[in-house]
Design a protein around this motif. Sequence first.
Motif, PDB file in Angstrom:
ATOM      1  N   THR A 169      -7.572  -3.617   2.770  1.00  0.00           N
ATOM      2  CA  THR A 169      -8.702  -3.102   2.480  1.00  0.00           C
ATOM      3  C   THR A 169      -8.674  -1.852   3.262  1.00  0.00           C
ATOM      4  O   THR A 169      -7.994  -1.819   3.967  1.00  0.00           O
ATOM      5  CB  THR A 169     -10.160  -3.815   2.798  1.00  0.00           C
ATOM      6  OG1 THR A 169     -10.116  -3.952   4.435  1.00  0.00           O
ATOM      7  CG2 THR A 169     -10.149  -5.142   2.124  1.00  0.00           C
ATOM      8  N   VAL A 170      -9.681  -0.805   2.679  1.00  0.00           N
ATOM      9  CA  VAL A 170      -9.989   0.350   3.376  1.00  0.00           C
ATOM     10  C   VAL A 170     -11.439   0.214   3.727  1.00  0.00           C
ATOM     11  O   VAL A 170     -12.280   0.265   2.992  1.00  0.00           O
ATOM     12  CB  VAL A 170      -9.928   1.487   2.421  1.00  0.00           C
ATOM     13  CG1 VAL A 170     -10.074   2.866   3.410  1.00  0.00           C
ATOM     14  CG2 VAL A 170      -8.298   1.649   2.133  1.00  0.00           C
ATOM     15  N   THR A 171     -11.605   0.067   5.064  1.00  0.00           N
ATOM     16  CA  THR A 171     -12.900  -0.194   5.676  1.00  0.00           C
ATOM     17  C   THR A 171     -13.443   0.827   6.344  1.00  0.00           C
ATOM     18  O   THR A 171     -12.747   1.636   7.407  1.00  0.00           O
ATOM     19  CB  THR A 171     -12.950  -1.581   6.480  1.00  0.00           C
ATOM     20  OG1 THR A 171     -12.546  -2.708   5.774  1.00  0.00           O
ATOM     21  CG2 THR A 171     -14.362  -1.779   7.126  1.00  0.00           C
ATOM     22  N   GLY A 172     -14.506   1.483   5.997  1.00  0.00           N
ATOM     23  CA  GLY A 172     -15.331   2.504   6.448  1.00  0.00           C
ATOM     24  C   GLY A 172     -16.097   2.029   7.707  1.00  0.00           C
ATOM     25  O   GLY A 172     -17.074   0.848   7.591  1.00  0.00           O
ATOM     26  N   MET A 209      -6.196  11.975   0.482  1.00  0.00           N
ATOM     27  CA  MET A 209      -6.552  11.103   1.436  1.00  0.00           C
ATOM     28  C   MET A 209      -6.827   9.615   0.986  1.00  0.00           C
ATOM     29  O   MET A 209      -6.517   8.490   1.329  1.00  0.00           O
ATOM     30  CB  MET A 209      -7.358  11.481   2.630  1.00  0.00           C
ATOM     31  CG  MET A 209      -7.671  10.685   3.711  1.00  0.00           C
ATOM     32  SD  MET A 209      -6.626  10.265   4.850  1.00  0.00           S
ATOM     33  CE  MET A 209      -6.799  11.831   5.739  1.00  0.00           C
ATOM     34  N   ARG A 210      -7.862   9.605  -0.089  1.00  0.00           N
ATOM     35  CA  ARG A 210      -8.313   8.455  -0.696  1.00  0.00           C
ATOM     36  C   ARG A 210      -7.081   7.906  -1.447  1.00  0.00           C
ATOM     37  O   ARG A 210      -6.860   6.566  -1.048  1.00  0.00           O
ATOM     38  CB  ARG A 210      -9.242   8.925  -1.616  1.00  0.00           C
ATOM     39  CG  ARG A 210      -9.663   7.491  -2.537  1.00  0.00           C
ATOM     40  CD  ARG A 210     -10.850   7.973  -3.394  1.00  0.00           C
ATOM     41  NE  ARG A 210     -10.480   8.912  -4.722  1.00  0.00           N
ATOM     42  CZ  ARG A 210     -11.253   9.868  -5.069  1.00  0.00           C
ATOM     43  NH1 ARG A 210     -12.368   9.797  -4.562  1.00  0.00           N
ATOM     44  NH2 ARG A 210     -10.840  10.495  -5.921  1.00  0.00           N
ATOM     45  N   LEU A 259      -3.673   8.017  -0.767  1.00  0.00           N
ATOM     46  CA  LEU A 259      -2.776   7.589   0.413  1.00  0.00           C
ATOM     47  C   LEU A 259      -3.323   6.184   0.899  1.00  0.00           C
ATOM     48  O   LEU A 259      -2.701   5.265   0.964  1.00  0.00           O
ATOM     49  CB  LEU A 259      -2.408   8.614   1.182  1.00  0.00           C
ATOM     50  CG  LEU A 259      -1.855   8.268   2.506  1.00  0.00           C
ATOM     51  CD1 LEU A 259      -0.191   7.818   2.023  1.00  0.00           C
ATOM     52  CD2 LEU A 259      -1.578   9.323   3.476  1.00  0.00           C
ATOM     53  N   LEU A 260      -4.534   6.213   1.487  1.00  0.00           N
ATOM     54  CA  LEU A 260      -5.037   5.106   2.308  1.00  0.00           C
ATOM     55  C   LEU A 260      -5.180   3.939   1.421  1.00  0.00           C
ATOM     56  O   LEU A 260      -4.945   2.627   1.909  1.00  0.00           O
ATOM     57  CB  LEU A 260      -6.690   5.397   2.815  1.00  0.00           C
ATOM     58  CG  LEU A 260      -6.469   6.601   3.793  1.00  0.00           C
ATOM     59  CD1 LEU A 260      -8.033   6.846   4.263  1.00  0.00           C
ATOM     60  CD2 LEU A 260      -5.664   6.303   5.011  1.00  0.00           C
ATOM     61  N   ARG A 261      -5.696   3.971   0.012  1.00  0.00           N
ATOM     62  CA  ARG A 261      -5.688   2.922  -0.851  1.00  0.00           C
ATOM     63  C   ARG A 261      -4.248   2.361  -1.096  1.00  0.00           C
ATOM     64  O   ARG A 261      -3.992   1.248  -1.360  1.00  0.00           O
ATOM     65  CB  ARG A 261      -6.374   3.384  -1.899  1.00  0.00           C
ATOM     66  CG  ARG A 261      -7.776   3.397  -1.717  1.00  0.00           C
ATOM     67  CD  ARG A 261      -8.682   3.820  -2.986  1.00  0.00           C
ATOM     68  NE  ARG A 261     -10.105   3.582  -2.620  1.00  0.00           N
ATOM     69  CZ  ARG A 261     -11.135   3.968  -3.201  1.00  0.00           C
ATOM     70  NH1 ARG A 261     -10.893   4.565  -4.778  1.00  0.00           N
ATOM     71  NH2 ARG A 261     -12.264   4.058  -3.117  1.00  0.00           N
ATOM     72  N   LYS A 262      -3.281   3.295  -1.166  1.00  0.00           N
ATOM     73  CA  LYS A 262      -1.842   2.877  -1.271  1.00  0.00           C
ATOM     74  C   LYS A 262      -1.431   2.251  -0.303  1.00  0.00           C
ATOM     75  O   LYS A 262      -0.763   0.887  -0.460  1.00  0.00           O
ATOM     76  CB  LYS A 262      -0.943   4.081  -1.533  1.00  0.00           C
ATOM     77  CG  LYS A 262       0.440   3.681  -1.633  1.00  0.00           C
ATOM     78  CD  LYS A 262       1.503   5.109  -1.960  1.00  0.00           C
ATOM     79  CE  LYS A 262       2.848   4.967  -1.810  1.00  0.00           C
ATOM     80  NZ  LYS A 262       3.324   4.178  -0.588  1.00  0.00           N
ATOM     81  N   LEU A 263      -1.841   2.530   1.020  1.00  0.00           N
ATOM     82  CA  LEU A 263      -1.141   1.673   2.272  1.00  0.00           C
ATOM     83  C   LEU A 263      -2.051   0.433   2.378  1.00  0.00           C
ATOM     84  O   LEU A 263      -1.236  -0.525   2.849  1.00  0.00           O
ATOM     85  CB  LEU A 263      -1.710   2.602   3.276  1.00  0.00           C
ATOM     86  CG  LEU A 263      -0.758   3.989   3.363  1.00  0.00           C
ATOM     87  CD1 LEU A 263      -1.359   4.826   4.690  1.00  0.00           C
ATOM     88  CD2 LEU A 263       0.681   3.789   3.880  1.00  0.00           C
ATOM     89  N   ALA A 264      -3.179   0.284   1.925  1.00  0.00           N
ATOM     90  CA  ALA A 264      -3.988  -0.767   2.006  1.00  0.00           C
ATOM     91  C   ALA A 264      -3.446  -1.894   0.894  1.00  0.00           C
ATOM     92  O   ALA A 264      -3.275  -3.215   1.176  1.00  0.00           O
ATOM     93  CB  ALA A 264      -5.432  -0.439   1.685  1.00  0.00           C
ATOM     94  N   GLY A 265      -2.950  -1.297  -0.267  1.00  0.00           N
ATOM     95  CA  GLY A 265      -2.431  -2.033  -1.360  1.00  0.00           C
ATOM     96  C   GLY A 265      -1.102  -2.732  -1.001  1.00  0.00           C
ATOM     97  O   GLY A 265      -0.455  -3.525  -1.434  1.00  0.00           O
TER      98      GLY A 265
END
Length: 306
Positions: free
Chosen positions: A36-39, A174-175, A177-183
């Motif tokens: 997950t990408v958690t804020g 950024m969105r 990249l972060l979602r790719k890393l979480a995936g």
Amino acid sequence: MNDQIAGAAIEIRGLTKTFGSVRAVDDLSFTVAPRTVTGFLGPNGAGKTTTLRMLLGLVSADTGTATIGGRPYAELARPNDVVGAALEASGFHPARSGRHHLAIYCRVNGYPLNRADEVLATVGLTSAASRSVGGYSLGMRQRLALAAALLGDPTVLVLDEPANGLDPEGIVWMRSLLRKLAGEGRTVLVSSHVLTEVQQLVDHVVIINHGRLVQQGPLSDLFAQQASVLVRTPHAERLATALTSATGGQIERTSPDTLHVAGMDIAAVGHIAYAERVELHELTTQHSDLEEVFFSLTAAERPSTR
């Protein structure tokens, strides 16, 4: 990807920290799950940075625990291989190039020097790798800080205000990249107080205010909980009475022919209108943005007096 703690969850349990008479973090508990990408959200002074510093072993907690994969940061054998952190886009020597800055981190941590070029490419700084950091824009320094956090190919990323200074194109990047890393299975925690920007980055939220938890869960659920239904009908009073009798929901009459209904979904409102044979001219779901939802949730919050 590093396998020391693959898919490590961040666990905050009963965390409390007081500075003098100020309780910066107040019995705070939440979980950040892998993939997950958690804020991590809250206004300035909410306790976000203090919480992150306790998570990373930079500040000691008065009570409670902060663990990564079940262990405190200080007990990780090679912490930079597990956790990549960027708490601020500063601390760079202005005369060093971006590549030189990362090369120092590589030498300290025993990473091959070509890793610096790999992460520079990941964050889109290859063309600026030989330039002095003193000439970087704020957005470029944010990318460099993220590159440093990625050097150890960590399973957990902890980022404080990563969108600060990024233009709209940079936020989209950024969105992605972060979602790719979480995936890939990583745990990504992004702290911010700029809600309009972070809404584009995250899919889960942890909201705190005055050091206390306000809300935690998927962003989509948060929006669903805060959604309302707009109804236009020439029989607004009759429908309002029927809705109140059926559900006890919150009904606001904003004009002679318009109602806003909170606490019911559009299907339920439509069903009651049909049962009451009320003519409808409009029936739509109204969604708030993250900023509106945040202020709605924190409106009743008050600072601790303890």
